[in-house]
Enzyme design. Structure first.
Site, PDB file in Angstrom:
ATOM      1  N   HIS A  29     -19.644  71.359 -16.441  1.00  0.00           N
ATOM      2  CA  HIS A  29     -19.818  71.732 -18.057  1.00  0.00           C
ATOM      3  C   HIS A  29     -20.600  72.990 -18.144  1.00  0.00           C
ATOM      4  CE1 HIS A  29     -21.601  70.854 -22.134  1.00  0.00           C
ATOM      5  NE2 HIS A  29     -20.067  70.945 -22.242  1.00  0.00           N
ATOM      6  N   ARG A  30     -20.189  73.956 -18.962  1.00  0.00           N
ATOM      7  CA  ARG A  30     -20.686  75.076 -18.904  1.00  0.00           C
ATOM      8  C   ARG A  30     -21.154  75.843 -17.778  1.00  0.00           C
ATOM      9  NH1 ARG A  30     -24.975  73.676 -24.004  1.00  0.00           N
ATOM     10  NH2 ARG A  30     -23.292  72.102 -25.081  1.00  0.00           N
ATOM     11  N   GLU A  53     -15.894  73.977 -17.281  1.00  0.00           N
ATOM     12  CA  GLU A  53     -15.730  73.941 -18.771  1.00  0.00           C
ATOM     13  C   GLU A  53     -16.595  75.165 -19.270  1.00  0.00           C
ATOM     14  OE1 GLU A  53     -16.837  73.031 -22.891  1.00  0.00           O
ATOM     15  OE2 GLU A  53     -18.023  73.619 -21.323  1.00  0.00           O
ATOM     16  N   ASP A  77     -17.437  78.009 -22.779  1.00  0.00           N
ATOM     17  CA  ASP A  77     -17.428  78.294 -24.270  1.00  0.00           C
ATOM     18  C   ASP A  77     -17.134  79.685 -24.622  1.00  0.00           C
ATOM     19  OD1 ASP A  77     -18.180  75.616 -25.327  1.00  0.00           O
ATOM     20  OD2 ASP A  77     -19.844  76.208 -24.249  1.00  0.00           O
ATOM     21  N   HIS A  94     -22.359  79.517 -25.960  1.00  0.00           N
ATOM     22  CA  HIS A  94     -22.147  78.424 -26.640  1.00  0.00           C
ATOM     23  C   HIS A  94     -22.798  78.554 -28.305  1.00  0.00           C
ATOM     24  CE1 HIS A  94     -23.190  74.245 -28.290  1.00  0.00           C
ATOM     25  NE2 HIS A  94     -22.261  73.970 -27.360  1.00  0.00           N
ATOM     26  N   GLU A 136     -13.118  76.727 -23.833  1.00  0.00           N
ATOM     27  CA  GLU A 136     -13.263  76.116 -25.168  1.00  0.00           C
ATOM     28  C   GLU A 136     -13.610  77.111 -26.209  1.00  0.00           C
ATOM     29  OE1 GLU A 136     -16.568  73.284 -26.020  1.00  0.00           O
ATOM     30  OE2 GLU A 136     -16.331  73.650 -27.973  1.00  0.00           O
ATOM     31  N   LYS A 174     -15.049  78.528 -29.082  1.00  0.00           N
ATOM     32  CA  LYS A 174     -16.091  77.920 -29.943  1.00  0.00           C
ATOM     33  C   LYS A 174     -16.237  78.287 -31.148  1.00  0.00           C
ATOM     34  CE  LYS A 174     -18.984  75.163 -28.450  1.00  0.00           C
ATOM     35  NZ  LYS A 174     -18.731  73.830 -28.909  1.00  0.00           N
ATOM     36  N   ASP A 222     -22.669  68.040 -16.838  1.00  0.00           N
ATOM     37  CA  ASP A 222     -23.732  68.928 -16.410  1.00  0.00           C
ATOM     38  C   ASP A 222     -23.916  68.928 -15.172  1.00  0.00           C
ATOM     39  OD1 ASP A 222     -23.714  69.818 -19.227  1.00  0.00           O
ATOM     40  OD2 ASP A 222     -25.431  68.236 -19.490  1.00  0.00           O
TER      41      ASP A 222
HETATM   42  O1  G3P Z   1     -15.482  70.900 -24.296  1.00  0.00           O
HETATM   43  C1  G3P Z   1     -16.454  69.901 -24.250  1.00  0.00           C
HETATM   44  C2  G3P Z   1     -17.815  69.957 -24.535  1.00  0.00           C
HETATM   45  O2  G3P Z   1     -18.525  71.228 -24.143  1.00  0.00           O
HETATM   46  C3  G3P Z   1     -17.869  70.206 -26.176  1.00  0.00           C
HETATM   47  O3  G3P Z   1     -19.324  70.222 -26.665  1.00  0.00           O
HETATM   48  O4  G3P Z   1     -21.092  71.477 -27.587  1.00  0.00           O
HETATM   49  O5  G3P Z   1     -20.869  71.185 -25.271  1.00  0.00           O
HETATM   50  O6  G3P Z   1     -19.355  72.711 -26.398  1.00  0.00           O
HETATM   51  P1  G3P Z   1     -20.187  71.326 -26.607  1.00  0.00           P
HETATM   52 MG    MG Z   2     -17.972  73.350 -25.020  1.00  0.00          MG
END
Ligand code: G3P
Ligand code: MG
Length: 254
Positions: free
Chosen positions: A15-16, A42, A44, A57, A117, A119, A240
């Protein structure tokens, strides 16, 4: 179900980038994910004030840089001066904000897949974001290594108007899974639904899987608490710190 790209979806996505171990949404975080053995990240994406797409993000700079103010008020020259690594740790001092173009070059070099994503932050246009970002994604990456997601329905609708289901996998992002999840997915010829893992129920998971969609959960970092979701049919956890799941996540579906 429409024909989708043949995506070999992993059980775990960083994540990120590998954001437990490197500053989120940076080139360093993606390199760290790759070095740790993860094939997908993943990230943003949003637009600067001058229209440049960047991997970021928040709507503001404060949390993850040495600057402050809103991203929408800045141009590329201004953000290039920021340090986006030192807030996380001295070892990352000097890290610069990645443009989408920088990040795509790295993902191509490392042969990685991405859940990108869109955003959409306060009062900004999801349609404009999709218009800028989607053609660049499609040009850089094979369809098997890309899932485009967003909480913003207009952004996804515009993305779909730019590429059909065989060329672009779309993931519908939700917090809880709303009663309207099926209509939203059908309207977009979606590949997947991505939901907050704490708000998913076994019943909804079964409905989503029975309808033929891939089911992804963000952002579990507690593998024991998450464990029942694998039984419910969840395909992938966006974490994460995916290493926490080592030996716990089931093997990929074939
Ligand atoms: O894409 C999943 C997740 O990243 C969504 O929430 O706020 O972490 O971008 P956020
Ligand atoms: Mg995200």
């Amino acid at each position: 179900m429409p024909k989708h790209p043949a995506i070999a979806l992993p059980r775990l996505i960083a994540h990120r980038g590998l954001s437990a171990h490197a500053p989120e949404n940076t080139l360093a975080a993606v390199k760290a994910a790759h070095e740790a053995g993860y094939a997908w990240v993943e990230l943003d994406v949003q637009l600067l004030g001058d229209g440049t797409p960047v991997i970021w993000h928040d709507a503001t700079l404060k949390r993850c840089s040495d600057g402050h103010g809103r991203l929408a008020m800045l141009d590329l020259a201004a953000v290039r001066r920021l340090d986006v690594g030192a807030w996380f740790g001295d070892g990352f001092r000097g890290e610069r904000m990645a443009t989408l173009s920088d990040m795509l070059a790295l993902l191509v070099e490392l042969d990685m897949g991405v859940n990108m994503e869109l955003k959409v932050t306060h009062r900004r246009s999801g349609t404009e974001l999709a218009e800028v970002v989607v053609p660049r994604l499609l040009k850089a990456l094979p369809p098997e290594r890309l899932i485009l997601s967003s909480f913003d329905q207009p952004a996804l609708q515009h993305a779909r108007s730019l590429a059909d289901a065989s060329l672009l996998a779309i993931g519908v992002l939700t917090e809880g899974v709303p009663a309207t999840w099926r209509t939203r997915c059908e309207a977009l010829d979606a590949f997947s639904l991505h939901t907050d893992w704490t708000r998913l129920t076994a019943r909804r998971a079964r409905e989503i899987k029975d309808a033929g969609y891939r089911l992804l959960c963000y952002t579990p970092n507690d593998p024991a608490a998450f464990a029942p979701r694998w039984e419910w049919g969840v395909d992938c956890a966006i974490s994460d710190d995916p290493a926490l799941f080592a030996g716990i996540a089931p093997p990929p579906r074939l």
